[in-house]
Design a protein around this motif. Structure first.
Motif, mmCIF file in Angstrom:
data_model
loop_
_atom_site.group_PDB
_atom_site.id
_atom_site.type_symbol
_atom_site.label_atom_id
_atom_site.label_comp_id
_atom_site.label_asym_id
_atom_site.label_seq_id
_atom_site.Cartn_x
_atom_site.Cartn_y
_atom_site.Cartn_z
ATOM 1 N N GLY A 195 33.906 9.107 -3.032
ATOM 2 C CA GLY A 195 34.128 9.421 -1.419
ATOM 3 C C GLY A 195 32.593 9.238 -0.707
ATOM 4 O O GLY A 195 31.663 8.475 -1.294
ATOM 5 N N ALA A 196 32.797 9.744 0.325
ATOM 6 C CA ALA A 196 31.400 9.249 1.368
ATOM 7 C C ALA A 196 30.308 10.117 0.831
ATOM 8 O O ALA A 196 30.099 11.137 0.137
ATOM 9 C CB ALA A 196 31.712 9.994 2.679
ATOM 10 N N ASN B 70 42.047 3.964 -0.895
ATOM 11 C CA ASN B 70 43.079 3.986 0.131
ATOM 12 C C ASN B 70 44.118 4.941 0.294
ATOM 13 O O ASN B 70 45.174 4.815 0.603
ATOM 14 C CB ASN B 70 43.635 2.401 0.171
ATOM 15 C CG ASN B 70 42.718 1.268 0.191
ATOM 16 O OD1 ASN B 70 41.847 1.335 1.031
ATOM 17 N ND2 ASN B 70 42.863 0.192 -0.339
ATOM 18 N N LYS B 71 43.743 6.142 -0.234
ATOM 19 C CA LYS B 71 44.674 7.428 -0.051
ATOM 20 C C LYS B 71 44.167 8.284 0.802
ATOM 21 O O LYS B 71 43.028 8.450 0.975
ATOM 22 C CB LYS B 71 44.729 7.839 -1.615
ATOM 23 C CG LYS B 71 45.476 7.046 -2.459
ATOM 24 C CD LYS B 71 45.521 7.803 -4.036
ATOM 25 C CE LYS B 71 46.379 6.711 -5.054
ATOM 26 N NZ LYS B 71 46.232 7.396 -6.191
ATOM 27 N N TYR B 72 45.165 9.202 1.428
ATOM 28 C CA TYR B 72 44.678 10.129 2.330
ATOM 29 C C TYR B 72 44.154 11.471 1.563
ATOM 30 O O TYR B 72 43.184 11.920 2.124
ATOM 31 C CB TYR B 72 45.846 10.682 3.147
ATOM 32 C CG TYR B 72 46.380 9.760 4.226
ATOM 33 C CD1 TYR B 72 45.593 9.506 5.314
ATOM 34 C CD2 TYR B 72 47.489 9.054 3.801
ATOM 35 C CE1 TYR B 72 46.114 8.554 6.136
ATOM 36 C CE2 TYR B 72 48.062 8.029 5.061
ATOM 37 C CZ TYR B 72 47.298 7.854 6.325
ATOM 38 O OH TYR B 72 47.687 6.971 6.959
ATOM 39 N N HIS B 73 44.889 11.873 0.345
ATOM 40 C CA HIS B 73 44.570 12.862 -0.300
ATOM 41 C C HIS B 73 44.576 12.409 -1.749
ATOM 42 O O HIS B 73 45.115 11.555 -2.161
ATOM 43 C CB HIS B 73 45.594 14.000 -0.014
ATOM 44 C CG HIS B 73 45.613 14.559 1.365
ATOM 45 N ND1 HIS B 73 46.606 14.266 2.370
ATOM 46 C CD2 HIS B 73 44.545 15.265 1.970
ATOM 47 C CE1 HIS B 73 46.213 14.847 3.607
ATOM 48 N NE2 HIS B 73 45.106 15.253 3.471
ATOM 49 N N SER B 74 44.284 13.502 -2.684
ATOM 50 C CA SER B 74 44.633 13.372 -4.239
ATOM 51 C C SER B 74 46.151 13.350 -4.201
ATOM 52 O O SER B 74 46.752 14.355 -3.433
ATOM 53 C CB SER B 74 43.898 14.594 -4.654
ATOM 54 O OG SER B 74 44.468 14.860 -6.147
ATOM 55 N N ASN C 289 50.928 8.828 1.005
ATOM 56 C CA ASN C 289 49.511 9.224 0.694
ATOM 57 C C ASN C 289 48.951 7.765 0.763
ATOM 58 O O ASN C 289 47.690 7.638 0.294
ATOM 59 C CB ASN C 289 49.774 9.839 -0.669
ATOM 60 C CG ASN C 289 48.068 10.278 -0.954
ATOM 61 O OD1 ASN C 289 47.784 10.781 0.112
ATOM 62 N ND2 ASN C 289 47.763 10.303 -2.074
ATOM 63 N N GLU C 290 49.368 6.656 0.945
ATOM 64 C CA GLU C 290 48.720 5.519 1.530
ATOM 65 C C GLU C 290 48.214 5.318 2.820
ATOM 66 O O GLU C 290 49.353 5.154 3.501
ATOM 67 C CB GLU C 290 49.639 4.318 0.756
ATOM 68 C CG GLU C 290 48.974 2.923 0.555
ATOM 69 C CD GLU C 290 48.113 2.809 -0.868
ATOM 70 O OE1 GLU C 290 47.446 1.997 -1.010
ATOM 71 O OE2 GLU C 290 48.696 3.709 -1.722
ATOM 72 N N ILE C 291 47.160 4.865 2.936
ATOM 73 C CA ILE C 291 46.842 4.539 4.301
ATOM 74 C C ILE C 291 47.302 3.136 4.808
ATOM 75 O O ILE C 291 47.577 2.308 3.872
ATOM 76 C CB ILE C 291 45.070 4.623 4.475
ATOM 77 C CG1 ILE C 291 44.514 3.240 3.745
ATOM 78 C CG2 ILE C 291 44.801 5.930 4.148
ATOM 79 C CD1 ILE C 291 43.182 2.924 4.081
ATOM 80 N N ASN C 292 47.507 2.945 6.062
ATOM 81 C CA ASN C 292 47.718 1.994 6.993
ATOM 82 C C ASN C 292 46.302 0.874 7.255
ATOM 83 O O ASN C 292 45.587 1.540 7.952
ATOM 84 C CB ASN C 292 48.565 1.945 8.096
ATOM 85 C CG ASN C 292 48.804 0.815 8.815
ATOM 86 O OD1 ASN C 292 48.529 -0.269 8.186
ATOM 87 N ND2 ASN C 292 49.290 1.016 9.978
#
Length: 582
Positions: free
Chosen positions: A411-412, A347-351, A359-362
């Motif tokens: 990741g994906a 649930n993070k945008y980046h490292s 850095n935490e997504i909504n």
């Protein structure tokens, strides 16, 4: 499912389907033809080049009525999950003839991959098109999961279209400004990418991105430092240098000041590979060698100034897309991805080591999309990251003579890559020492003052050509307003004379060699015109000429504004060059 054909009470036939101990009528029991007419009665609001998706064909009544109203400019995708029903419908000669048309694609059974493929191919022709979906409502409960999956794909495609539009609206002027002001560096100290073509043929490249998984294996890059070409974006430069890892190239396509802010305290002499339209502040402050790849919309100007053509590389929409194109151009094989999550791992945008803000997504963000990770588990991503993922997969498919390793370790899942740990990738592919400095040290060549003065004169000529073009645009802008008055208010003008004059001016406007410089600035308006000023279905002659006149007026106004803005930037650029080199 058991199906029975029944004659409708008024006209046509319907289907009674026995499904899970209940009976469902696929079409109206009374008048399926009139039902289809009502289903698509809102079609007159659509553009002639719309994409129409029929979610369920049944006996084809919706398709017949749709075909009566659209022409070959529209694309129609017909999804029929029941092959038996399709075969029944195809016995109708009218249906059979419609399905043979080149603009109609049929997807049978629950083939989601084929639908995705066809939709992508249609958007490759023109990505700025509206989608209209018609459902066969009786199928909703029978094929609920399939319909939901199809609608998810359409939703993602619409989000990607919105992403393109929003990006164009936000960045159009900034990109235009960067393209002009960076010409100073192109003239004085720029190097073209041509000098590096296939210089590292057969050598491995590692693309270092800032995805949440980067922390898992960034330290392992030390042992590949002399045995692989390491390419970094601006966001990953700081964490790499802090770990004692020096990339061989930095690349940037971001036009915003964040590109500079990310490396502000780490400006160094590592060669920077960049687009001409990338952030001007970073290029102004950069100490190392600067290598430009061609910008297709500035290509003619670059050629005129440099007296040679720079090679054009695909840039994709992310710096990692761009870095992959660069690695491929350098001749590198394999290409290894690190930190390329393309999703919100943890649930993070980046490292964390590459992040400079929240850095935490909504988790309630309405842009979140669920895709599969490298372990085939669900993972969240966004429409923009999903677009980057699709770009990678298409690039890999089109350049499949190279090996692509996903060593992100999270990741994906990226189709076309081999999933491998970074340790294994380095041990397998990064064995030979590479002397990169030999290729880079001879890159730079500064211009003499006389050469620079010659190029300034070329820029003056560009300015003057734009000035002449602006006068023609202004005259056609006024004539467009006269046309609108003629068609709307019935004003008295010599219509043939006006139209002939506009054609003459249009020929001069379109022949201006500097038109490509306007492209970025015009892009938001061109998207708006494509989506909102296209020909409508069942449009009468009067509505058509009013629509075209309003479209042209908007286009001339935006062109006039674009030329004025670029002239302003050119004036400032020429002044800077004269003050420094005259």
């Amino acid at each position: 499912m058991i199906i029975h054909i029944e004659q409708a009470k008024k006209r046509g036939y319907t289907i009674k389907a026995e499904f899970e101990d209940r009976q469902v009528y696929i079409h109206s029991k009374y008048d399926p033809i009139n039902e289809a007419i009502n289903n698509i009665k809102d079609i007159t609001e659509c553009n002639v080049d719309n994409i129409f998706i029929l979610l369920g064909m049944g006996l084809g009544y919706n398709l017949i009525e749709l075909d009566k109203l659209v022409n070959e400019n529209a694309d129609i995708i017909v999804l029929e999950p029941n092959r038996e029903i399709f075969n029944l419908a195809n016995q109708n000669i009218e249906i059979k003839e419609i399905l043979e048309k080149s603009n109609i694609k049929v997807i049978l059974e629950e083939d989601i991959e084929s639908f995705e493929f066809e939709l992508k191919n249609i958007f490759l022709k023109n990505q700025y098109r509206n989608i209209k979906l018609y459902r066969l409502n009786s199928y909703e409960n029978i094929y609920k999961n399939y319909f939901n999956n199809i609608e998810d794909i359409i939703y993602i495609q619409k989000k990607q279209l919105k992403f393109h539009i929003d990006t164009a609206n936000i960045l159009a002027e900034k990109i235009t400004k960067n393209s002009i002001f960076n010409i100073k560096h192109l003239i004085y100290r720029g190097n073209d990418i041509n000098k590096l073509k296939n210089k590292f043929k057969g050598k491995s490249a590692i693309i270092v991105s800032a995805g949440p998984s980067l922390e898992k294996n960034i330290d392992k890059l030390k042992k590949a430092q002399n045995n692989s070409i390491i390419i970094s974006g601006v966001r990953t430069l700081k964490p790499l240098l802090e770990k004692g890892i020096r990339p061989h190239f930095i690349c940037n396509i971001d036009p915003n000041d964040i590109a500079y802010e990310l490396v502000e305290n780490h400006i160094c002499d590592i060669p920077l590979i960049t687009l001409l339209n990338a952030n001007n502040k970073l290029i102004n402050k950069y100490k190392g060698k600067i290598i430009f790849t061609n910008d297709k919309y500035c290509e003619d100007l670059i050629c005129k100034i440099e007296k040679k053509r720079y090679d054009t590389l695909e840039s994709g929409a992310s710096v990692a897309n761009y870095a992959t194109c660069i690695a491929n151009y350098l001749g590198c094989n394999p290409i290894i991805f690190v930190g390329q999550d393309l999703a919100y791992t943890g649930n993070k945008y980046h490292s964390d080591i590459a992040s400079i803000g929240k850095n935490e997504i909504n988790k309630f963000d309405n842009d979140l999309i669920t895709i599969k990770d490298i372990n085939n588990n669900d993972i969240l991503t966004s429409s923009s990251l999903y677009y980057f993922l699709c770009w990678f997969e298409e690039f890999i498919m089109n350049n499949n003579d190279s090996i692509y390793i996903n060593a992100t370790e999270g990741g994906a899942n990226i189709k076309g890559t081999e999933i491998m740990s970074l340790d294994d990738a380095i041990d397998t592919y990064c064995k030979c020492e590479i002397n990169i400095n030999e290729c880079i040290d001879n890159l730079i060549s500064y211009k003499s003052n006389n050469q620079i003065k010659e190029k300034v004169e070329m820029l003056n000529n560009v300015y003057n050509n734009l000035e002449n073009n602006k006068k023609n645009i202004y005259e056609n802008m006024n004539l467009s307003m006269k046309l609108i008055d003629y068609y709307v208010l019935k004003s008295d003008i010599d219509i043939d004379r006006v139209l002939n004059k506009m054609d003459e001016l249009d020929n001069s406007i379109e022949s201006c060699q500097e038109n490509n410089l306007l492209t970025y600035y015009l892009q938001p308006s061109m998207i708006d015109i494509t989506l909102n000023y296209s020909e409508k279905i069942k449009e009468n002659d009067r509505d058509a000429v009013i629509r075209i006149s309003n479209r042209n007026l908007n286009l001339y106004k935006t062109r006039y504004e674009a030329v004025s803005k670029i002239q302003k930037y050119l004036e400032k650029l020429i002044e800077v060059l004269k003050n420094k080199y005259y």
